[in-house]
Design a protein around this motif. Sequence first.
Motif, PDB file in Angstrom:
ATOM      1  N   ALA A 124       0.860  -1.185   0.000  1.00  0.00           N
ATOM      2  CA  ALA A 124       0.000   0.000   0.000  1.00  0.00           C
ATOM      3  C   ALA A 124       0.892   1.229   0.000  1.00  0.00           C
ATOM      4  CB  ALA A 124      -0.929   0.006   1.223  1.00  0.00           C
ATOM      5  N   SER A 125       0.439   2.277  -0.662  1.00  0.00           N
ATOM      6  CA  SER A 125       1.232   3.503  -0.776  1.00  0.00           C
ATOM      7  C   SER A 125       0.704   4.555   0.191  1.00  0.00           C
ATOM      8  CB  SER A 125       1.164   4.040  -2.206  1.00  0.00           C
ATOM      9  OG  SER A 125      -0.146   4.487  -2.505  1.00  0.00           O
ATOM     10  N   HIS A 126       1.507   5.596   0.363  1.00  0.00           N
ATOM     11  CA  HIS A 126       1.082   6.698   1.224  1.00  0.00           C
ATOM     12  C   HIS A 126      -0.160   7.394   0.673  1.00  0.00           C
ATOM     13  CE1 HIS A 126       4.087   7.154   4.421  1.00  0.00           C
ATOM     14  NE2 HIS A 126       4.951   6.620   3.574  1.00  0.00           N
ATOM     15  N   LYS A 127      -0.319   7.380  -0.632  1.00  0.00           N
ATOM     16  CA  LYS A 127      -1.477   8.058  -1.220  1.00  0.00           C
ATOM     17  C   LYS A 127      -2.785   7.345  -0.909  1.00  0.00           C
ATOM     18  CE  LYS A 127       1.118  10.174  -5.003  1.00  0.00           C
ATOM     19  NZ  LYS A 127       1.279  10.309  -6.471  1.00  0.00           N
TER      20      LYS A 127
ATOM     21  N   ALA B 275      -3.097  -2.333   7.464  1.00  0.00           N
ATOM     22  CA  ALA B 275      -1.743  -1.798   7.553  1.00  0.00           C
ATOM     23  C   ALA B 275      -1.750  -0.524   8.403  1.00  0.00           C
ATOM     24  CB  ALA B 275      -1.188  -1.511   6.161  1.00  0.00           C
ATOM     25  N   ARG B 276      -0.663  -0.308   9.139  1.00  0.00           N
ATOM     26  CA  ARG B 276      -0.562   0.837  10.030  1.00  0.00           C
ATOM     27  C   ARG B 276       0.646   1.689   9.649  1.00  0.00           C
ATOM     28  NH1 ARG B 276      -4.861  -0.720  10.772  1.00  0.00           N
ATOM     29  NH2 ARG B 276      -5.924  -1.299  12.700  1.00  0.00           N
ATOM     30  N   LEU B 277       0.489   3.005   9.769  1.00  0.00           N
ATOM     31  CA  LEU B 277       1.601   3.924   9.552  1.00  0.00           C
ATOM     32  C   LEU B 277       2.505   3.854  10.775  1.00  0.00           C
ATOM     33  CD1 LEU B 277       2.469   5.970   7.354  1.00  0.00           C
ATOM     34  CD2 LEU B 277       1.442   7.752   8.767  1.00  0.00           C
ATOM     35  N   TYR B 278       3.770   3.494  10.568  1.00  0.00           N
ATOM     36  CA  TYR B 278       4.633   3.181  11.714  1.00  0.00           C
ATOM     37  C   TYR B 278       6.089   3.396  11.329  1.00  0.00           C
ATOM     38  CZ  TYR B 278       6.426   0.476  15.711  1.00  0.00           C
ATOM     39  OH  TYR B 278       7.072   0.071  16.856  1.00  0.00           O
ATOM     40  N   LYS B 279       6.881   3.805  12.292  1.00  0.00           N
ATOM     41  CA  LYS B 279       8.335   3.846  12.138  1.00  0.00           C
ATOM     42  C   LYS B 279       8.959   3.271  13.404  1.00  0.00           C
ATOM     43  CE  LYS B 279       8.770   8.699  13.625  1.00  0.00           C
ATOM     44  NZ  LYS B 279       9.318  10.031  13.244  1.00  0.00           N
ATOM     45  N   LYS B 280       9.997   2.477  13.203  1.00  0.00           N
ATOM     46  CA  LYS B 280      10.568   1.728  14.316  1.00  0.00           C
ATOM     47  C   LYS B 280      11.613   2.517  15.085  1.00  0.00           C
ATOM     48  CE  LYS B 280      12.032  -2.973  15.386  1.00  0.00           C
ATOM     49  NZ  LYS B 280      12.489  -4.275  14.841  1.00  0.00           N
ATOM     50  N   THR B 281      12.274   3.448  14.430  1.00  0.00           N
ATOM     51  CA  THR B 281      13.328   4.227  15.082  1.00  0.00           C
ATOM     52  C   THR B 281      13.079   5.713  14.858  1.00  0.00           C
ATOM     53  OG1 THR B 281      14.736   4.087  13.113  1.00  0.00           O
ATOM     54  CG2 THR B 281      15.029   2.391  14.811  1.00  0.00           C
ATOM     55  N   GLN B 282      13.634   6.530  15.735  1.00  0.00           N
ATOM     56  CA  GLN B 282      13.505   7.972  15.602  1.00  0.00           C
ATOM     57  C   GLN B 282      14.259   8.453  14.368  1.00  0.00           C
ATOM     58  OE1 GLN B 282      11.725  10.103  17.340  1.00  0.00           O
ATOM     59  NE2 GLN B 282      10.929   8.591  18.801  1.00  0.00           N
ATOM     60  N   GLY B 283      13.627   9.337  13.622  1.00  0.00           N
ATOM     61  CA  GLY B 283      14.276   9.898  12.451  1.00  0.00           C
ATOM     62  C   GLY B 283      14.082   9.107  11.181  1.00  0.00           C
ATOM     63  N   SER B 284      13.519   7.911  11.269  1.00  0.00           N
ATOM     64  CA  SER B 284      13.303   7.107  10.077  1.00  0.00           C
ATOM     65  C   SER B 284      11.949   7.453   9.455  1.00  0.00           C
ATOM     66  CB  SER B 284      13.362   5.614  10.406  1.00  0.00           C
ATOM     67  OG  SER B 284      12.357   5.264  11.344  1.00  0.00           O
ATOM     68  N   GLU B 285      11.758   7.021   8.231  1.00  0.00           N
ATOM     69  CA  GLU B 285      10.523   7.307   7.506  1.00  0.00           C
ATOM     70  C   GLU B 285       9.389   6.411   7.994  1.00  0.00           C
ATOM     71  OE1 GLU B 285       8.783   6.934   2.926  1.00  0.00           O
ATOM     72  OE2 GLU B 285      10.869   6.444   3.414  1.00  0.00           O
ATOM     73  N   ALA B 286       8.229   6.988   8.212  1.00  0.00           N
ATOM     74  CA  ALA B 286       7.050   6.206   8.576  1.00  0.00           C
ATOM     75  C   ALA B 286       6.484   5.534   7.329  1.00  0.00           C
ATOM     76  CB  ALA B 286       5.997   7.094   9.230  1.00  0.00           C
ATOM     77  N   ARG B 287       6.141   4.251   7.470  1.00  0.00           N
ATOM     78  CA  ARG B 287       5.628   3.485   6.337  1.00  0.00           C
ATOM     79  C   ARG B 287       4.394   2.705   6.754  1.00  0.00           C
ATOM     80  NH1 ARG B 287      11.133   0.824   3.691  1.00  0.00           N
ATOM     81  NH2 ARG B 287      12.224   2.806   3.273  1.00  0.00           N
TER      82      ARG B 287
END
Length: 357
Positions: free
Chosen positions: A152-155, A193-205
């Motif tokens: 899935a895309s951000h759009k 699917a959930r918008l999530y990032k595992k580390t600080q400063g990384s891109e949310a996907r």
Amino acid sequence: MRGADQKQEAMFSYLSPEKRVPLDHPLRPVREMVDAVLKEMSPRFTRLYAQVGRPSIAPERLLRALLLQIFYSLRSERLLMEQLDYNLLFRWFVGMEMDERVWDHAVFSKNRERLLNEEIAEAFLQRVLKLAQPYLSDEHFTVDGTLIEAWASHKSFRPKDEERGAGGGNGEVNFRGQRRSNETHQSTTDPEARLYKKTQGSEARLCYLGHVLMENRHGLLVKTRLTLAEGTAEREAALGMAKQRCSRKRRTLAGDKNYDTRDFVRALRQLRVTPHVAQNTTNRSSAIDARTTRHAGYAVSQQKRKRVEQSFGWMKMIGMLRKVKLRGREKVGWLFTFAGAAYNLMRLRRLRAQAVA
């Protein structure tokens, strides 16, 4: 004397695919193990199908073909069917004759749907572990999690109260400056699917979280689990997998700094599991003290736990889990568990070869 460049094709072949495959080919021991696993699963397959009607593709052949798709990183079922058409190695592994007609890719995908559930994948994984019993540790384990990017895309991440079909074109989607969260937005392509990032400063996907429980002796995966991408999902999944392996015998569980919380460490000790998680001392005090770190086993666990990254690397690069093409938690969970079983098969093949040598 120079040989003639004859163009005439032979009408008959007296060699079977079995004789074409070298005796020392790496897939031969894998095929033996897979056949033993599928033979045990035959009663379970029988319950999935009706007693009358048009025969489907045999589930044993479906799973063998899906294993080949993982082993050789074939990106689509269409490409898999193309390989089955002219690759004798693939035909031999699946169990097809040399002149047998290959299935249409759409027919293969439709028949595969019946097996896309976590129960089948878990049953396959547990029977592979049964074959690997001599190489498994029952005392020392490692837990870790990784991001599985959704198809899935951000759009596609749109407000939940938005009318269906609004802003459908790519040029009409502009989310710059908007504040988006999982509470107010949802993917129209893969709603789980959930918008999530595992580390600080990384891109949310848009992604899921995959979790594994690895035994430390040879790095085999004994448990897998796929959850929604949420803040405490890694620790909750780790506790759930630890409970399934706990007994009266004390065990150790290694992990990275993300598991160094007081609630998680306390819960493990209540399960009679010794927490060998890495200490997180960045602007805080660690929940792991000298009662644990003074033992030599703690240092060994910290060294062994890094091997779990090898399984994640193999499953993402070879098993094509970096960005899955299936949608929904159940189907992605099936693929994650099945890829873990495929990784164990390759590890087990090497371990058996080393034992013979």
